[in-house]
Design a protein around this motif. Structure first.
Motif, PDB file in Angstrom:
ATOM      1  N   VAL A 127      10.141   2.048   0.241  1.00 40.75           N
ATOM      2  CA  VAL A 127       9.268   2.551   1.309  1.00 40.75           C
ATOM      3  C   VAL A 127       7.850   2.660   0.759  1.00 40.75           C
ATOM      4  CG1 VAL A 127       9.954   4.952   0.793  1.00 40.75           C
ATOM      5  CG2 VAL A 127       8.822   4.433   2.946  1.00 40.75           C
ATOM      6  N   THR A 128       6.889   2.221   1.558  1.00 41.44           N
ATOM      7  CA  THR A 128       5.485   2.331   1.158  1.00 41.44           C
ATOM      8  C   THR A 128       4.836   3.513   1.866  1.00 41.44           C
ATOM      9  OG1 THR A 128       5.264  -0.037   0.758  1.00 41.44           O
ATOM     10  CG2 THR A 128       3.223   1.179   1.160  1.00 41.44           C
ATOM     11  N   ALA A 129       4.239   4.399   1.072  1.00 45.26           N
ATOM     12  CA  ALA A 129       3.345   5.422   1.631  1.00 45.26           C
ATOM     13  C   ALA A 129       1.937   4.867   1.512  1.00 45.26           C
ATOM     14  CB  ALA A 129       3.491   6.733   0.865  1.00 45.26           C
ATOM     15  N   TRP A 130       1.294   4.662   2.633  1.00 49.60           N
ATOM     16  CA  TRP A 130      -0.061   4.084   2.656  1.00 49.60           C
ATOM     17  C   TRP A 130      -1.015   5.242   2.910  1.00 49.60           C
ATOM     18  CZ3 TRP A 130      -4.630   3.293   5.109  1.00 49.60           C
ATOM     19  CH2 TRP A 130      -5.332   2.096   4.887  1.00 49.60           C
ATOM     20  N   VAL A 131      -1.782   5.589   1.859  1.00 46.94           N
ATOM     21  CA  VAL A 131      -2.632   6.780   1.903  1.00 46.94           C
ATOM     22  C   VAL A 131      -4.060   6.361   2.216  1.00 46.94           C
ATOM     23  CG1 VAL A 131      -3.367   8.842   0.647  1.00 46.94           C
ATOM     24  CG2 VAL A 131      -1.165   7.782   0.103  1.00 46.94           C
ATOM     25  N   LEU A 151       4.135   5.725   6.584  1.00 46.29           N
ATOM     26  CA  LEU A 151       5.295   5.256   5.821  1.00 46.29           C
ATOM     27  C   LEU A 151       5.816   3.995   6.486  1.00 46.29           C
ATOM     28  CD1 LEU A 151       6.959   8.771   5.677  1.00 46.29           C
ATOM     29  CD2 LEU A 151       6.161   7.522   3.646  1.00 46.29           C
ATOM     30  N   HIS A 152       6.098   2.956   5.692  1.00 46.32           N
ATOM     31  CA  HIS A 152       6.779   1.805   6.298  1.00 46.32           C
ATOM     32  C   HIS A 152       7.846   1.253   5.361  1.00 46.32           C
ATOM     33  CE1 HIS A 152       3.295  -0.346   4.422  1.00 46.32           C
ATOM     34  NE2 HIS A 152       4.147  -1.336   4.251  1.00 46.32           N
ATOM     35  N   HIS A 153       8.927   0.843   6.000  1.00 49.15           N
ATOM     36  CA  HIS A 153      10.101   0.324   5.275  1.00 49.15           C
ATOM     37  C   HIS A 153       9.815  -1.085   4.783  1.00 49.15           C
ATOM     38  CE1 HIS A 153      14.203  -1.554   5.109  1.00 49.15           C
ATOM     39  NE2 HIS A 153      14.506  -0.394   4.550  1.00 49.15           N
ATOM     40  N   SER A 167      -6.942 -13.138   2.557  1.00 48.44           N
ATOM     41  CA  SER A 167      -5.755 -12.286   2.643  1.00 48.44           C
ATOM     42  C   SER A 167      -5.873 -11.114   1.677  1.00 48.44           C
ATOM     43  CB  SER A 167      -4.488 -13.082   2.316  1.00 48.44           C
ATOM     44  OG  SER A 167      -3.378 -12.207   2.287  1.00 48.44           O
ATOM     45  N   ILE A 168      -5.454  -9.949   2.133  1.00 49.91           N
ATOM     46  CA  ILE A 168      -5.463  -8.765   1.271  1.00 49.91           C
ATOM     47  C   ILE A 168      -4.257  -8.789   0.337  1.00 49.91           C
ATOM     48  CG2 ILE A 168      -4.078  -7.122   2.642  1.00 49.91           C
ATOM     49  CD1 ILE A 168      -6.472  -5.123   2.300  1.00 49.91           C
ATOM     50  N   ASN A 169      -3.311  -9.680   0.620  1.00 48.42           N
ATOM     51  CA  ASN A 169      -2.095  -9.791  -0.189  1.00 48.42           C
ATOM     52  C   ASN A 169      -2.221 -10.941  -1.175  1.00 48.42           C
ATOM     53  OD1 ASN A 169      -0.621  -7.666   1.060  1.00 48.42           O
ATOM     54  ND2 ASN A 169      -0.282  -8.993   2.821  1.00 48.42           N
ATOM     55  N   PHE A 181      -7.950  -9.525   5.763  1.00 47.37           N
ATOM     56  CA  PHE A 181      -6.878  -9.246   6.729  1.00 47.37           C
ATOM     57  C   PHE A 181      -5.524  -9.411   6.050  1.00 47.37           C
ATOM     58  CE2 PHE A 181      -4.683 -13.242   8.083  1.00 47.37           C
ATOM     59  CZ  PHE A 181      -5.217 -14.056   7.089  1.00 47.37           C
ATOM     60  N   ALA A 182      -4.475  -9.069   6.765  1.00 46.51           N
ATOM     61  CA  ALA A 182      -3.105  -9.359   6.307  1.00 46.51           C
ATOM     62  C   ALA A 182      -2.381 -10.056   7.449  1.00 46.51           C
ATOM     63  CB  ALA A 182      -2.381  -8.064   5.927  1.00 46.51           C
ATOM     64  N   ALA A 183      -1.790 -11.205   7.154  1.00 46.27           N
ATOM     65  CA  ALA A 183      -0.978 -11.895   8.161  1.00 46.27           C
ATOM     66  C   ALA A 183       0.361 -11.156   8.292  1.00 46.27           C
ATOM     67  CB  ALA A 183      -0.754 -13.340   7.727  1.00 46.27           C
ATOM     68  N   ILE A 206      -8.292  -2.465   0.215  1.00 43.20           N
ATOM     69  CA  ILE A 206      -9.670  -2.121   0.592  1.00 43.20           C
ATOM     70  C   ILE A 206     -10.281  -3.256   1.420  1.00 43.20           C
ATOM     71  CG2 ILE A 206     -11.988  -1.624  -0.292  1.00 43.20           C
ATOM     72  CD1 ILE A 206     -10.648  -0.336  -2.740  1.00 43.20           C
ATOM     73  N   LYS A 207     -10.919  -2.858   2.527  1.00 44.88           N
ATOM     74  CA  LYS A 207     -11.666  -3.829   3.346  1.00 44.88           C
ATOM     75  C   LYS A 207     -13.091  -3.317   3.482  1.00 44.88           C
ATOM     76  CE  LYS A 207      -7.691  -5.028   6.245  1.00 44.88           C
ATOM     77  NZ  LYS A 207      -7.106  -4.975   7.592  1.00 44.88           N
ATOM     78  N   ASP A 208     -14.040  -4.108   3.007  1.00 45.25           N
ATOM     79  CA  ASP A 208     -15.435  -3.715   3.174  1.00 45.25           C
ATOM     80  C   ASP A 208     -15.786  -3.675   4.664  1.00 45.25           C
ATOM     81  OD1 ASP A 208     -15.842  -3.602   0.435  1.00 45.25           O
ATOM     82  OD2 ASP A 208     -16.343  -5.735   0.306  1.00 45.25           O
ATOM     83  N   ALA A 241     -11.264  -0.465  12.236  1.00 46.90           N
ATOM     84  CA  ALA A 241     -11.437  -0.702  10.792  1.00 46.90           C
ATOM     85  C   ALA A 241     -10.310  -1.560  10.199  1.00 46.90           C
ATOM     86  CB  ALA A 241     -11.526   0.628  10.054  1.00 46.90           C
ATOM     87  N   GLY A 242      -9.392  -2.033  11.051  1.00 51.50           N
ATOM     88  CA  GLY A 242      -8.338  -2.928  10.558  1.00 51.50           C
ATOM     89  C   GLY A 242      -7.157  -2.201   9.944  1.00 51.50           C
ATOM     90  N   CYS A 243      -6.696  -1.162  10.641  1.00 55.06           N
ATOM     91  CA  CYS A 243      -5.474  -0.479  10.180  1.00 55.06           C
ATOM     92  C   CYS A 243      -4.283  -1.425  10.325  1.00 55.06           C
ATOM     93  CB  CYS A 243      -5.233   0.798  10.986  1.00 55.06           C
ATOM     94  SG  CYS A 243      -4.729   0.502  12.697  1.00 55.06           S
TER      95      CYS A 243
HETATM   96  O1  LIG Z   1      -3.819  -2.508   4.043  1.00 57.73           O
HETATM   97  C1  LIG Z   1      -3.518  -3.452   4.761  1.00 57.73           C
HETATM   98  O2  LIG Z   1      -4.246  -3.864   5.635  1.00 57.73           O
HETATM   99  C2  LIG Z   1      -2.189  -4.123   4.563  1.00 57.73           C
HETATM  100  C3  LIG Z   1      -1.288  -3.280   3.744  1.00 57.73           C
HETATM  101  C4  LIG Z   1       0.081  -3.819   3.575  1.00 57.73           C
HETATM  102  O3  LIG Z   1       0.364  -4.936   3.882  1.00 57.73           O
HETATM  103  C5  LIG Z   1       1.087  -2.928   3.022  1.00 57.73           C
HETATM  104  O4  LIG Z   1       0.807  -1.759   2.718  1.00 57.73           O
HETATM  105  O5  LIG Z   1       2.233  -3.373   2.882  1.00 57.73           O
END
Ligand SMILES: O=C(O)CCC(=O)C(=O)O
Length: 307
Positions: free
Chosen positions: A119-123, A186-188, A157-159, A101-103, A93-95, A132-134
């Motif tokens: 694999v990450t499904a980012w919903v 989806l990302h590997h 960092s969001i991580n 951010f994410a490096a 979440i980013k206000d 908005a910082g996708c």
């Molecule tokens: O949501 C973000 O900005 C980063 C997400 C991320 O690093 C991930 O899903 O692996």
């Protein structure tokens, strides 16, 4: 379901988007569920303790439903096969107008999942636009490889590790992985990606669902507690977390979350050290866990909480 072309592109590039998943009613259900969760917490989840960002499906039935959504699972099954576990979920979440951010990083770095099939499904629960910082992704060009990272604890960092790639790599050709609300990308696990601060007027809300095929294993001695969302637990390397059938934020479900989260955090801390050791001497044997798996919690991991 993905088309053969989408599957081939995912295996070459390491990402695929956007894929529509949620109906308007399902999207509203998730948003309402998040609002109730934040009311219960008494704070926005991205401002609260790190533990609440991870694995909240353990006590939130609406999130347990999301990780089992057939449209998402059908796409994931096309990539990893029919037996599927959820390693974790993360509220990303980013206000509005926030520096979060994410490096540049790769998810595989501190997960220790073998083989590299996570694999990450980012919903997206709100529009994840470039403004908005996708996420921004780099193609693996058919040759994914693990790069060296450092857990730098980067501010904003969001991580959880505040990690960043410290190897030299080609940063050109980045693709903005914009995802409208109700859709997912989806990302590997070896996909190199980052995301910029949110310059938009709305809160960017995403939920990363980390799916793994059930034949995977973890390179530490920590035994993870994971939901089985499709098929069977073929590898037998994970304990199975039941759905939160008692209801939202029930004490029994919260206790299971605490257990799952501690195991997750212990593995994460182990993997930070293991990654440093592996890259300090490329000829060194595989790192061996020093954690006591029956305790799942050691003092030094307390500062690492997130993804
Ligand atoms: O949501 C973000 O900005 C980063 C997400 C991320 O690093 C991930 O899903 O692996």
């Amino acid at each position: 379901m993905l088309t053969p072309q989408q599957i081939a592109a995912y295996h070459r590039d390491g990402y695929s988007f956007p894929h529509q998943a949620l109906s308007d009613a399902e999207l509203a259900e998730c948003r309402d569920g998040l609002a109730r969760f934040e009311a219960w917490l008494g704070t926005p989840v991205n401002h609260g303790d790190w533990r609440w960002r991870s694995q909240a499906y353990a006590f939130l039935p609406w999130l347990d439903g999301l990780i089992r959504h057939p449209k998402i699972l059908d796409a994931v099954e096309d990539l990893v096969g029919p037996d599927i576990l959820v390693f974790t979920t993360t509220f990303f979440i980013k206000d509005a107008h926030s520096p979060t951010f994410a490096a540049w990083h790769q998810d595989a770095t501190y997960f220790g999942i073998e083989p590299y099939e996570h694999v990450t499904a980012w919903v997206a629960l709100s529009d994840a636009t470039a403004e908005a910082g996708c996420m921004e992704v780099l193609s693996s060009r058919g040759a994914p490889r693990q790069l060296r990272h450092a857990a730098l604890g980067l501010k904003d960092s969001i991580n959880g590790g505040g990690q960043e790639i410290v190897d030299a790599f080609d940063e050109s050709g980045g693709v903005m992985m914009a995802v409208p609300a109700g859709s997912f990308s989806l990302h590997h696990t070896l996909c190199t990606h980052r995301s910029a601060p949110n310059r938009a007027d709305h809160r960017r809300v995403g939920i990363g669902i980390s799916y793994i095929p059930a034949h995977c294993r973890i390179t530490s001695d920590v035994r993870m507690l994971t939901p089985l969302v499709r098929g069977s637990n073929t590898g037998g390397n994970f304990d199975i977390l039941p759905p939160p059938s008692e209801g939202e934020c029930h004490p029994a479900a919260l206790a299971r979350h605490e257990d799952a989260y501690r195991r997750y955090r212990d593995n994460y801390a182990f993997q930070i050290d293991a990654h440093d050791r592996a890259f300090a001497d490329a000829t060194a044997p595989r790192p061996v866990s020093t954690l006591d798996p029956s305790r799942h919690l050691v003092g030094k991991v307390a500062s690492y909480g997130g993804f």
